[in-house]
Design a protein around this motif. Sequence first.
Motif, short mmCIF file in Angstrom:
data_model
loop_
_atom_site.label_atom_id
_atom_site.label_comp_id
_atom_site.label_asym_id
_atom_site.label_seq_id
_atom_site.Cartn_x
_atom_site.Cartn_y
_atom_site.Cartn_z
N TRP A 105 0.66 -1.01 0.67
CA TRP A 105 0.24 0.13 0.31
C TRP A 105 0.95 1.42 0.28
N LEU A 137 -2.70 5.50 -6.36
CA LEU A 137 -4.27 5.24 -5.49
C LEU A 137 -4.97 6.82 -5.51
N TYR A 167 -7.03 4.98 1.92
CA TYR A 167 -6.69 4.60 0.30
C TYR A 167 -7.39 3.09 0.00
N PHE A 168 -8.47 2.42 1.46
CA PHE A 168 -9.41 1.35 0.57
C PHE A 168 -10.35 1.62 1.62
N GLY A 216 -8.62 -0.86 -2.89
CA GLY A 216 -7.87 0.61 -3.29
C GLY A 216 -9.07 0.94 -4.39
#
Length: 604
Positions: free
Chosen positions: A127, A136, A171-172, A388
């Motif tokens: 990530w 992302l 981000y997710f 993401g």
Amino acid sequence: MSKRWKKWGKTAFAMTLSATLFVGCTNKDNEATSTPSPTSSGGAATESASKTPAGEEINGFTLYNPILTTPINLDGEITKMIMEKSGVRWDKVEIGNGSDIAQQINLKLVSGEFPDAIILDAENAMWSRLIKEQKLLPLDKYFDNAAEYPNLAKIDKRLVDYWRATDGHIYFVPMGYEPVLDEPSAWQGNAQGLWIQDDLLEKSGLKVDDIKTVEGFEQYLNAIKGTKDEKGRSIIPLSLGGENFAGLNVVMSMFGVRTIVGGTGWNEQADGSALPDYKMPGFKQGFQWLNKLHLNGLLDPETAFHKKDLFLEKGNSLRFGSMLFDGWDNPNASTLKNNGIVDSITYKALEAQGFPEGWFVPAYLPAIEGIKPAQYANFSPFGGLGTGISSTAKNPDLIMKGLDWHQTPEAFILMEYGPESMGAYKMEDGVVVVNDAVFRGPDFWGGEGMTNVTEKGFFWWKYLGSTLQTHIPTMEPPWTATNAMLYKAEELNHEQGTFGLIPAVSRTKTLIGGQVEKYSPVQNDIRMQYYAKMLLAKNENEFESAYEQFLNEMKVRGHDEETIAEFNEQYKAYKETPAGKISIEVKRTLPRNVYSDKPEVIGR
């Protein structure tokens, strides 16, 4: 795959009781493609921002799930329904190839073909790289827009804070999380602790209350020493659960030390700093106790070296009188089979007819005067995977509308059981009533491997997004007796204070490429070498020598001064973040149908 992902898998099994999470293999192509028809007006997300300003519809995305190696059939009946309901059409789903996930993603980045959405273990270090390379899209706004994304906005802000990146953004979208953090399931998969062969305890003349102290426990071990089984083999009073000191975390808890199997257990100090387990006074005391048990013939001398299959063979043969370990590999299932008792028997039914000889039960961890047991059973309600969205996705709002739908009970039920018309469940007064004959039959989990999952599309899509089942009212059948024992062990961990929210010291991420990452493998090798030496020392002088050598090796070869300093720097910084300040006060736990003999509604 991280340790927390493995734990999430165990929790998911415990919550659904439908199947074990598989990371399967396949002999099919590692890609599945299809172009289903556009979604109908019945989908929850079909009114989303699915058009460009010019009015051109953009709905057809690519998804990458490198964790799985079993391909999804995009023409599967349940898959097509999920796409219709979510309003998102997946034109292409790529899966893994069975190799290192970081390597797979690096190859994907080099190729320049990054997908519209990617599923990863929520703690995967990749990530950070994807964020650094701006692959992302920050998703913060979707968790704050209750009008457009009501289900994402309902996610507890503590959970969102938990997964914030170091730049402050999320981000997710997490999956597999507790929908109400303060009201989790009463079953989190923690069965660690002391397990006793019940009839041997009775034959020793002692009772459960007699072994609640370390002195009483030693009395029990000595009482069964020399006992023979029906084949004339000597009963081994105590095992630590197999390979690489698998039960050491339980032993060290007795001496007030947090440790983990196969790594460093960090212990927070009064001044807010963290010390590794072996720097704690109780660590030496714990090994002195184990060495004493070994010298007195009370402990399996091969504990340090057992491979898993050898431990299981001994355990299933009822060679052990007690075990300090994770609880999951206890021999109760084999004991039922060997006594001609069906493995589906409920706890209440087995209790009524009498437990078979050799039955193992969890017991309180032996207490040592003046020492508070350390926590070893962790509760992590934050989820196991995350999805993401690519920064170049043409219509991220539509994808997020779909992920918003994925957080609903409707989505969970469809992804778990399929549509009601397939017969795996029916709704009765707002309660999910599962038809086990169908759900465990050839059309669902009774199929070979992951065939039905990937062909039809049930369960698979929960990887993309879902909550846990905790607050979905479900008619649950009574638990089997073997699983009831695992549940009982967790109840004991609650009662004796060895269960709790995963502490901040365990949530701290080590620095990528730093000293901890560099020297952890060396330190773990040192641990295994000197754990054995301390356990098997022939006398006090030999033990002291091995212990001092251990500390010296950790300092010289393991560079522990550098690793401790670096970890504390990271830990101090983590505690200042929103994630580091999270606290959860469990108001109630939602019980499961463990000890009854008839189906009961859970989840409300």
